[in-house]
Design an enzyme around this catalytic site. Structure first.
Site, PDB file in Angstrom:
ATOM      1  N   ASP A   1     -28.894  43.724  52.870  1.00  0.00           N
ATOM      2  CA  ASP A   1     -29.384  42.348  52.752  1.00  0.00           C
ATOM      3  C   ASP A   1     -29.698  41.720  54.105  1.00  0.00           C
ATOM      4  O   ASP A   1     -29.551  40.512  54.296  1.00  0.00           O
ATOM      5  CB  ASP A   1     -28.373  41.477  51.981  1.00  0.00           C
TER       6      ASP A   1
ATOM      7  N   LYS B   1     -34.654  43.426  54.951  1.00  0.00           N
ATOM      8  CA  LYS B   1     -35.549  44.595  55.052  1.00  0.00           C
ATOM      9  C   LYS B   1     -36.834  44.363  54.256  1.00  0.00           C
ATOM     10  O   LYS B   1     -37.906  44.767  54.682  1.00  0.00           O
ATOM     11  CB  LYS B   1     -34.845  45.851  54.505  1.00  0.00           C
ATOM     12  N   GLY B   2     -36.700  43.706  53.085  1.00  0.00           N
ATOM     13  CA  GLY B   2     -37.863  43.485  52.236  1.00  0.00           C
ATOM     14  C   GLY B   2     -38.928  42.675  52.948  1.00  0.00           C
ATOM     15  O   GLY B   2     -40.101  43.028  52.956  1.00  0.00           O
TER      16      GLY B   2
ATOM     17  N   GLY C   1     -31.809  45.035  46.390  1.00  0.00           N
ATOM     18  CA  GLY C   1     -32.458  43.779  46.016  1.00  0.00           C
ATOM     19  C   GLY C   1     -33.146  43.230  47.246  1.00  0.00           C
ATOM     20  O   GLY C   1     -32.501  42.895  48.232  1.00  0.00           O
ATOM     21  N   HIS C   2     -34.464  43.222  47.217  1.00  0.00           N
ATOM     22  CA  HIS C   2     -35.231  42.753  48.373  1.00  0.00           C
ATOM     23  C   HIS C   2     -36.025  41.525  47.966  1.00  0.00           C
ATOM     24  O   HIS C   2     -36.796  41.580  47.015  1.00  0.00           O
ATOM     25  CB  HIS C   2     -36.207  43.823  48.857  1.00  0.00           C
TER      26      HIS C   2
ATOM     27  N   THR D   1     -22.715  48.002  42.006  1.00  0.00           N
ATOM     28  CA  THR D   1     -23.633  47.128  41.286  1.00  0.00           C
ATOM     29  C   THR D   1     -23.662  47.487  39.792  1.00  0.00           C
ATOM     30  O   THR D   1     -24.351  46.825  39.018  1.00  0.00           O
ATOM     31  CB  THR D   1     -25.062  47.257  41.859  1.00  0.00           C
TER      32      THR D   1
ATOM     33  N   GLN E   1     -30.192  49.642  50.977  1.00  0.00           N
ATOM     34  CA  GLN E   1     -28.849  49.547  51.555  1.00  0.00           C
ATOM     35  C   GLN E   1     -28.889  49.567  53.091  1.00  0.00           C
ATOM     36  O   GLN E   1     -29.866  49.113  53.656  1.00  0.00           O
ATOM     37  CB  GLN E   1     -27.925  50.637  50.986  1.00  0.00           C
TER      38      GLN E   1
ATOM     39  N   THR F   1     -22.435  53.142  49.352  1.00  0.00           N
ATOM     40  CA  THR F   1     -23.225  53.581  48.220  1.00  0.00           C
ATOM     41  C   THR F   1     -23.264  55.106  48.279  1.00  0.00           C
ATOM     42  O   THR F   1     -22.677  55.720  49.180  1.00  0.00           O
ATOM     43  CB  THR F   1     -24.625  52.929  48.218  1.00  0.00           C
TER      44      THR F   1
ATOM     45  N   THR G   1     -27.029  41.250  41.902  1.00  0.00           N
ATOM     46  CA  THR G   1     -25.947  40.911  40.970  1.00  0.00           C
ATOM     47  C   THR G   1     -25.590  39.428  41.003  1.00  0.00           C
ATOM     48  O   THR G   1     -24.772  38.977  40.207  1.00  0.00           O
ATOM     49  CB  THR G   1     -24.679  41.722  41.320  1.00  0.00           C
TER      50      THR G   1
ATOM     51  N   ARG H   1     -23.804  38.003  43.045  1.00  0.00           N
ATOM     52  CA  ARG H   1     -22.463  37.777  43.598  1.00  0.00           C
ATOM     53  C   ARG H   1     -22.566  37.046  44.946  1.00  0.00           C
ATOM     54  O   ARG H   1     -23.476  37.320  45.731  1.00  0.00           O
ATOM     55  CB  ARG H   1     -21.758  39.117  43.851  1.00  0.00           C
TER      56      ARG H   1
ATOM     57  N   LYS I   1     -32.805  35.801  60.293  1.00  0.00           N
ATOM     58  CA  LYS I   1     -32.015  34.622  59.939  1.00  0.00           C
ATOM     59  C   LYS I   1     -31.379  33.917  61.128  1.00  0.00           C
ATOM     60  O   LYS I   1     -30.311  33.332  61.012  1.00  0.00           O
ATOM     61  CB  LYS I   1     -30.964  34.998  58.893  1.00  0.00           C
ATOM     62  N   LEU I   2     -32.042  33.975  62.265  1.00  0.00           N
ATOM     63  CA  LEU I   2     -31.535  33.234  63.428  1.00  0.00           C
ATOM     64  C   LEU I   2     -31.488  31.744  63.098  1.00  0.00           C
ATOM     65  O   LEU I   2     -30.614  31.023  63.572  1.00  0.00           O
ATOM     66  CB  LEU I   2     -32.434  33.496  64.647  1.00  0.00           C
TER      67      LEU I   2
ATOM     68  N   GLY J   1     -36.569  36.776  63.061  1.00  0.00           N
ATOM     69  CA  GLY J   1     -36.879  36.006  61.854  1.00  0.00           C
ATOM     70  C   GLY J   1     -36.347  34.597  61.993  1.00  0.00           C
ATOM     71  O   GLY J   1     -35.193  34.390  62.370  1.00  0.00           O
TER      72      GLY J   1
HETATM   73  P1  GDP Z   1     -32.861  43.137  51.994  1.00  0.00           P
HETATM   74  O1  GDP Z   1     -32.036  43.672  50.880  1.00  0.00           O
HETATM   75  O2  GDP Z   1     -32.491  43.694  53.314  1.00  0.00           O
HETATM   76  O3  GDP Z   1     -34.333  43.234  51.722  1.00  0.00           O
HETATM   77  O4  GDP Z   1     -32.524  41.581  52.080  1.00  0.00           O
HETATM   78  P2  GDP Z   1     -32.414  40.529  50.860  1.00  0.00           P
HETATM   79  O5  GDP Z   1     -33.773  40.198  50.396  1.00  0.00           O
HETATM   80  O6  GDP Z   1     -31.411  41.011  49.864  1.00  0.00           O
HETATM   81  O7  GDP Z   1     -31.722  39.299  51.589  1.00  0.00           O
HETATM   82  C1  GDP Z   1     -32.308  38.678  52.681  1.00  0.00           C
HETATM   83  C2  GDP Z   1     -32.584  37.213  52.335  1.00  0.00           C
HETATM   84  O8  GDP Z   1     -32.902  36.516  53.507  1.00  0.00           O
HETATM   85  C3  GDP Z   1     -33.773  37.000  51.407  1.00  0.00           C
HETATM   86  O9  GDP Z   1     -33.500  35.901  50.592  1.00  0.00           O
HETATM   87  C4  GDP Z   1     -34.938  36.711  52.346  1.00  0.00           C
HETATM   88  O10 GDP Z   1     -35.944  35.892  51.764  1.00  0.00           O
HETATM   89  C5  GDP Z   1     -34.217  35.950  53.435  1.00  0.00           C
HETATM   90  N1  GDP Z   1     -34.753  36.109  54.793  1.00  0.00           N
HETATM   91  C6  GDP Z   1     -35.282  37.201  55.398  1.00  0.00           C
HETATM   92  N2  GDP Z   1     -35.535  36.950  56.701  1.00  0.00           N
HETATM   93  C7  GDP Z   1     -35.146  35.672  56.915  1.00  0.00           C
HETATM   94  C8  GDP Z   1     -35.108  34.816  58.064  1.00  0.00           C
HETATM   95  O11 GDP Z   1     -35.467  35.198  59.176  1.00  0.00           O
HETATM   96  N3  GDP Z   1     -34.617  33.528  57.889  1.00  0.00           N
HETATM   97  C9  GDP Z   1     -34.182  33.079  56.678  1.00  0.00           C
HETATM   98  N4  GDP Z   1     -33.701  31.846  56.591  1.00  0.00           N
HETATM   99  N5  GDP Z   1     -34.190  33.871  55.580  1.00  0.00           N
HETATM  100  C10 GDP Z   1     -34.659  35.132  55.708  1.00  0.00           C
HETATM  101  P1  IMO Z   2     -30.085  46.199  49.722  1.00  0.00           P
HETATM  102  O1  IMO Z   2     -31.108  47.303  49.701  1.00  0.00           O
HETATM  103  C1  IMO Z   2     -25.878  45.035  49.688  1.00  0.00           C
HETATM  104  C2  IMO Z   2     -23.116  47.826  47.712  1.00  0.00           C
HETATM  105  C3  IMO Z   2     -22.430  47.358  46.444  1.00  0.00           C
HETATM  106  C4  IMO Z   2     -21.108  48.098  46.564  1.00  0.00           C
HETATM  107  C5  IMO Z   2     -21.535  49.444  47.167  1.00  0.00           C
HETATM  108  C6  IMO Z   2     -21.704  50.557  46.146  1.00  0.00           C
HETATM  109  O2  IMO Z   2     -30.499  44.979  48.973  1.00  0.00           O
HETATM  110  O3  IMO Z   2     -29.609  45.924  51.104  1.00  0.00           O
HETATM  111  P2  IMO Z   2     -23.571  51.064  44.338  1.00  0.00           P
HETATM  112  O4  IMO Z   2     -23.980  50.290  43.110  1.00  0.00           O
HETATM  113  O5  IMO Z   2     -24.653  51.321  45.296  1.00  0.00           O
HETATM  114  O6  IMO Z   2     -22.811  52.328  43.971  1.00  0.00           O
HETATM  115  O7  IMO Z   2     -22.486  50.104  45.065  1.00  0.00           O
HETATM  116  O8  IMO Z   2     -22.756  49.196  47.826  1.00  0.00           O
HETATM  117  N1  IMO Z   2     -24.587  47.737  47.690  1.00  0.00           N
HETATM  118  C7  IMO Z   2     -25.295  46.818  48.366  1.00  0.00           C
HETATM  119  N2  IMO Z   2     -24.886  45.768  49.107  1.00  0.00           N
HETATM  120  N3  IMO Z   2     -27.183  45.328  49.571  1.00  0.00           N
HETATM  121  C8  IMO Z   2     -27.613  46.395  48.862  1.00  0.00           C
HETATM  122  O9  IMO Z   2     -28.890  46.803  48.821  1.00  0.00           O
HETATM  123  C9  IMO Z   2     -26.648  47.173  48.174  1.00  0.00           C
HETATM  124  N4  IMO Z   2     -26.709  48.263  47.379  1.00  0.00           N
HETATM  125  C10 IMO Z   2     -25.436  48.592  47.108  1.00  0.00           C
HETATM  126  O10 IMO Z   2     -22.245  45.964  46.445  1.00  0.00           O
HETATM  127  O11 IMO Z   2     -20.269  47.463  47.502  1.00  0.00           O
HETATM  128 MG    MG Z   3     -30.794  43.013  49.352  1.00  0.00          MG
END
Ligand code: GDP
Ligand code: IMO
Ligand code: MG
Length: 429
Positions: A13, A16-17, A40-41, A128, A223, A238, A300, A302, A330-331, A412
């Site tokens: 999280d 990356k997305g 989840g991206h 998850t 991940q 994972t 999820t 969470r 997210k600076l 970012g």
């Molecule tokens: P990923 O799993 O690595 O793709 O990340 P997620 O999408 O799960 O979580 C990152 C969250 O931060 C998302 O809600 C994005 O829209 C948000 N995001 C990404 N870059 C930035 C940033 O530079 N600043 C802020 N405020 N939000 C960001």
């Molecule tokens: P992105 O790609 C954050 C975590 C789960 C759990 C562990 C194992 O969005 O960064 P799993 O269902 O993979 O067997 O769960 O890994 N986990 C993540 N945490 N971001 C993810 O993906 C994750 N994918 C799995 O919360 O702790």
């Molecule tokens: Mg994510």
């Protein structure tokens, strides 16, 4: 430009997305090489917000070919649900290619993931619940079902029978659950066969040919480093290879074709699920980061555990992945603090560790050694140039850069596509 790998440096999280989406506009192929719909991206384009789980973020970019590599595990129902959701919003998904060697998540593994977690109780991983772990276990155990098996019904039935011989014993005798029939599994898998057929390809060959033509391939990890099954905080990880090495095994692209590794690094740290987290904040400050950064799981829902930036993890990610460029995300979330602590090392039972401790027991005992950096109060989301950032925000980035030992090429400052400061082009060497 050959292949570029994009990975998460922490526990996922990191953003990356968004980074993939930003780069995707300039690459020909975006490949997902590990994980499944545990990811989840979130990608924000103008007023539109997209939550992607199984599909590579390149699916949102016209002209870019999204590829689901052999290292991915696919829940077919989720795949088609996600595709239909995007199509309903006018996204052209017709270019998607799926590896014939990718594994599918059969229904029994979704059940097993959930009941195993319940059975583990306080020893649970906090998965998850998507069947990821059991499906990768089947792959290693050589009893998995692959995409190509759907096109040979006899083989598919044999494989499902073989798997269920064992799984049903576990389900019924250990977990006291209803046994699953071969017919229901085969039927569910085959219900997706015809829709899947036109997407299936030898993706390793396709990507190698693309590289041969001088096209650009972006390999996007699900991940992150500390969730990697080999290099992460095992067993709280994972079940796939989320580090740069996984990009090769999960796509069929050789290491010699990769010349850039971009790591996404959040300006603070978050984690979902169980497991050690040295800089975790269990107080109001943790809540502040969660609220300000909207740190709730994309998959999820969470609440994410939040803590300060950890440079030991950053250095570790640089080493394990061979990072050439970091992107700090997210600076903007850190605006409004008097001082910002940064963990520079650990104290493990009285001994200072500048590097990741060798054992998980030591990592569980790690207490952060903090350095306090001066904060800034300005809204930085409009900044597009490094020099436009407040002096203390620049200082924060430069100190992180020093601590992790590799250049920070982009920053970012908001979730939007354009809310980014680029210091060095991530695609041009
Ligand atoms: P990923 O799993 O690595 O793709 O990340 P997620 O999408 O799960 O979580 C990152 C969250 O931060 C998302 O809600 C994005 O829209 C948000 N995001 C990404 N870059 C930035 C940033 O530079 N600043 C802020 N405020 N939000 C960001
Ligand atoms: P992105 O790609 C954050 C975590 C789960 C759990 C562990 C194992 O969005 O960064 P799993 O269902 O993979 O067997 O769960 O890994 N986990 C993540 N945490 N971001 C993810 O993906 C994750 N994918 C799995 O919360 O702790
Ligand atoms: Mg994510």
């Amino acid at each position: 430009m050959p292949a570029v790998v994009l990975i998460g440096a922490q526990w996922g999280d990191e953003g990356k997305g968004k980074a993939t989406d930003v780069l995707g506009r300039r690459v020909d192929h975006v490949v997902k090489f590990n994980g499944g719909n545990n990811a989840g991206h979130t990608v924000v384009i103008g007023d539109e917000k997209y939550a992607l789980h199984l599909l590579p973020s390149g699916i949102l970019t016209p002209g870019c070919t999204p590829v689901i590599g052999n290292g991915v595990v696919i829940d077919l129902a989720v795949l088609f649900e996600e595709l239909e959701g995007l199509q309903a919003r006018g996204v052209d998904t017709s270019r998607l290619v799926v590896s014939a060697n990718a594994h599918v998540i059969p229904p029994y593994n979704r059940v097993l993931d959930k009941v195993t977690e319940r059975f583990l109780g306080s020893r649970r991983i906090g998965t998850t619940g998507r069947g990821i772990g059991p499906t990768y276990a089947d792959k290693m155990n050589r009893v998995g079902i692959r995409v190509q098996d759907l096109f040979d019904e006899g083989i598919l039935r044999q494989k499902v029978e073989g798997a269920l011989d064992f799984k049903n014993q576990v389900l019924a005798k250990i977990y006291n659950r209803r046994a699953i029939t071969v017919d229901e599994v085969v039927e569910e898998l085959l219900s997706h066969r015809e829709a899947l057929r036109p997407m299936v390809a030898d993706t390793g060959l396709l990507l190698q040919e693309a590289l041969g033509r001088g096209e650009t391939v972006l390999l996007e990890a699900g991940q992150a480093t500390l969730l990697d099954v080999d290099h992460g905080t095992y067993p709280f990880v994972t079940s796939s290879s989320a580090t740069a090495g996984g990009a090769c095994t999960g796509s069929g692209i050789p290491p010699t074709s990769i010349d850039r590794v971009v790591a996404i690094l959040k300006a603070y740290t978050t984690r979902v699920g169980e497991g050690p987290f040295p800089t975790e904040l269990l107080d109001d400050m943790g809540e502040h980061l969660r609220k300000t950064g909207h740190e709730y799981g994309t998959t999820t829902g969470r609440p994410r555990r939040c803590g300060w930036f950890d440079a030991v993890i950053g250095r570790y990610a640089a080493r394990v992945n061979g990072v050439t460029d970091f992107v700090i995300t997210k600076l903007d979330t850190l605006s409004g603090l008097d001082t910002v602590p940064v963990c520079v090392a650990y104290d493990v039972d009285g001994v200072r560790h500048d590097d990741m401790p060798m054992t998980q027991s030591d990592f569980h005992h790690a207490k952060p050694v903090y350095e306090e950096l001066p904060g800034w109060w300005e809204d930085i989301s409009h900044c597009r140039d490094f020099d436009e950032l407040p002096a203390n925000a620049r200082r924060y980035v430069e100190r992180v850069e020093e601590l992790v030992g590799q250049r920070v090429s982009a920053i970012g400052v908001g979730p939007g596509r354009d809310e980014i400061i680029v210091r060095h082009d991530l695609l041009d060497a």
